[in-house]
Design a protein around this motif. Structure first.
Motif, PDB file in Angstrom:
ATOM      1  N   PHE A   1      -1.590  -6.194  -6.808  1.00  0.00           N
ATOM      2  CA  PHE A   1      -0.875  -6.142  -5.533  1.00  0.00           C
ATOM      3  C   PHE A   1       0.181  -7.239  -5.455  1.00  0.00           C
ATOM      4  N   ASP A   2      -0.196  -8.453  -5.832  1.00  0.00           N
ATOM      5  CA  ASP A   2       0.725  -9.587  -5.761  1.00  0.00           C
ATOM      6  C   ASP A   2       1.949  -9.402  -6.649  1.00  0.00           C
ATOM      7  N   HIS A   3       1.825  -8.602  -7.697  1.00  0.00           N
ATOM      8  CA  HIS A   3       2.927  -8.403  -8.644  1.00  0.00           C
ATOM      9  C   HIS A   3       3.623  -7.050  -8.477  1.00  0.00           C
ATOM     10  N   LEU A   4       3.443  -6.413  -7.321  1.00  0.00           N
ATOM     11  CA  LEU A   4       4.198  -5.188  -7.060  1.00  0.00           C
ATOM     12  C   LEU A   4       5.698  -5.510  -7.065  1.00  0.00           C
ATOM     13  N   PRO A   5       6.526  -4.571  -7.529  1.00  0.00           N
ATOM     14  CA  PRO A   5       7.948  -4.883  -7.712  1.00  0.00           C
ATOM     15  C   PRO A   5       8.771  -5.040  -6.436  1.00  0.00           C
ATOM     16  N   SER A   6       8.258  -4.616  -5.289  1.00  0.00           N
ATOM     17  CA  SER A   6       9.062  -4.770  -4.071  1.00  0.00           C
ATOM     18  C   SER A   6       8.174  -5.091  -2.878  1.00  0.00           C
ATOM     19  N   SER A   7       8.767  -5.772  -1.919  1.00  0.00           N
ATOM     20  CA  SER A   7       8.014  -6.126  -0.716  1.00  0.00           C
ATOM     21  C   SER A   7       7.710  -4.883   0.128  1.00  0.00           C
ATOM     22  N   SER A   8       8.557  -3.857   0.036  1.00  0.00           N
ATOM     23  CA  SER A   8       8.290  -2.642   0.820  1.00  0.00           C
ATOM     24  C   SER A   8       7.034  -1.933   0.333  1.00  0.00           C
ATOM     25  N   LEU A   9       6.755  -1.986  -0.973  1.00  0.00           N
ATOM     26  CA  LEU A   9       5.499  -1.409  -1.475  1.00  0.00           C
ATOM     27  C   LEU A   9       4.301  -2.186  -0.945  1.00  0.00           C
ATOM     28  N   LYS A  10       4.424  -3.503  -0.906  1.00  0.00           N
ATOM     29  CA  LYS A  10       3.338  -4.327  -0.364  1.00  0.00           C
ATOM     30  C   LYS A  10       3.099  -3.985   1.108  1.00  0.00           C
ATOM     31  N   GLU A  11       4.178  -3.819   1.859  1.00  0.00           N
ATOM     32  CA  GLU A  11       4.052  -3.458   3.275  1.00  0.00           C
ATOM     33  C   GLU A  11       3.365  -2.112   3.440  1.00  0.00           C
ATOM     34  N   CYS A  12       3.705  -1.154   2.577  1.00  0.00           N
ATOM     35  CA  CYS A  12       3.098   0.171   2.637  1.00  0.00           C
ATOM     36  C   CYS A  12       1.589   0.088   2.398  1.00  0.00           C
ATOM     37  N   PHE A  13       1.190  -0.646   1.351  1.00  0.00           N
ATOM     38  CA  PHE A  13      -0.235  -0.804   1.070  1.00  0.00           C
ATOM     39  C   PHE A  13      -0.940  -1.532   2.214  1.00  0.00           C
ATOM     40  N   ALA A  14      -0.299  -2.562   2.757  1.00  0.00           N
ATOM     41  CA  ALA A  14      -0.896  -3.301   3.863  1.00  0.00           C
ATOM     42  C   ALA A  14      -1.083  -2.389   5.077  1.00  0.00           C
ATOM     43  N   TYR A  15      -0.090  -1.561   5.366  1.00  0.00           N
ATOM     44  CA  TYR A  15      -0.184  -0.631   6.488  1.00  0.00           C
ATOM     45  C   TYR A  15      -1.341   0.344   6.275  1.00  0.00           C
ATOM     46  N   CYS A  16      -1.444   0.905   5.071  1.00  0.00           N
ATOM     47  CA  CYS A  16      -2.508   1.875   4.795  1.00  0.00           C
ATOM     48  C   CYS A  16      -3.894   1.245   4.890  1.00  0.00           C
ATOM     49  N   SER A  17      -3.982  -0.061   4.701  1.00  0.00           N
ATOM     50  CA  SER A  17      -5.294  -0.710   4.728  1.00  0.00           C
ATOM     51  C   SER A  17      -5.905  -0.775   6.117  1.00  0.00           C
ATOM     52  N   ILE A  18      -5.117  -0.507   7.162  1.00  0.00           N
ATOM     53  CA  ILE A  18      -5.687  -0.540   8.519  1.00  0.00           C
ATOM     54  C   ILE A  18      -6.519   0.693   8.841  1.00  0.00           C
ATOM     55  N   PHE A  19      -6.364   1.750   8.042  1.00  0.00           N
ATOM     56  CA  PHE A  19      -7.130   2.968   8.275  1.00  0.00           C
ATOM     57  C   PHE A  19      -8.506   2.868   7.660  1.00  0.00           C
ATOM     58  N   PRO A  20      -9.552   3.292   8.368  1.00  0.00           N
ATOM     59  CA  PRO A  20     -10.894   3.272   7.788  1.00  0.00           C
ATOM     60  C   PRO A  20     -10.983   4.203   6.581  1.00  0.00           C
TER      61      PRO A  20
END
Length: 141
Positions: free
Chosen positions: A117-136
């Protein structure tokens, strides 16, 4: 081809959790051993270096990283992908990440996923994963 009652059928269940496998009541049970550190290093090399030629300095650090994979082919594959095209300083920074204080396979996988996760190529991908993590788990999105 489909299911054929005359010839019989085979279902293969793979899991890291024995309780999951026991639910399907398998007739045959194969407990696969973890990979050796050399096998993990082979996977990392194959993913990180297309040519197969690995400079000596990368080998020493790579073998230490392979040890951190704890025999998991998934971890070795992910580490190799993260390290692909990286400079020696990036390899050292990954090698120097402190292992988790909590022992066990699952926690080492969390560490590998965090590195990935820390080495994803863009901050937008990190944001997408972070957003998806709020769903159970198992939520329909």
């Amino acid at each position: 081809m489909g299911v054929n009652p005359n010839k019989g059928n085979v279902i293969i269940v793979t899991t890291h959790n024995e309780s999951v496998a026991s639910i399907v009541n398998p007739h045959n049970w194969y407990n696969l051993e973890k990979l050796s550190e050399d096998d993990c290093w082979s996977i990392i090399k194959a993913k990180a270096f297309e040519s197969g030629d690995v400079p000596e300095l990368f080998q020493t650090i790579g073998k230490a990283i392979a040890q951190q994979c704890r025999g998991s082919p998934l971890a070795a594959n992910m580490m190799g992908a993260v390290l692909r095209g990286k400079e020696i300083d990036d390899w050292k920074s990954i090698q120097d990440i402190e292992p988790s204080n909590i022992e066990g396979y699952q926690n080492s996988m969390v560490k590998v996923l965090k590195i990935s996760f820390d080495h994803l190529p863009s901050s937008s991908l990190k944001e997408c994963f972070a957003y998806c993590s709020i769903f159970p788990k198992d939520s329909v999105i």
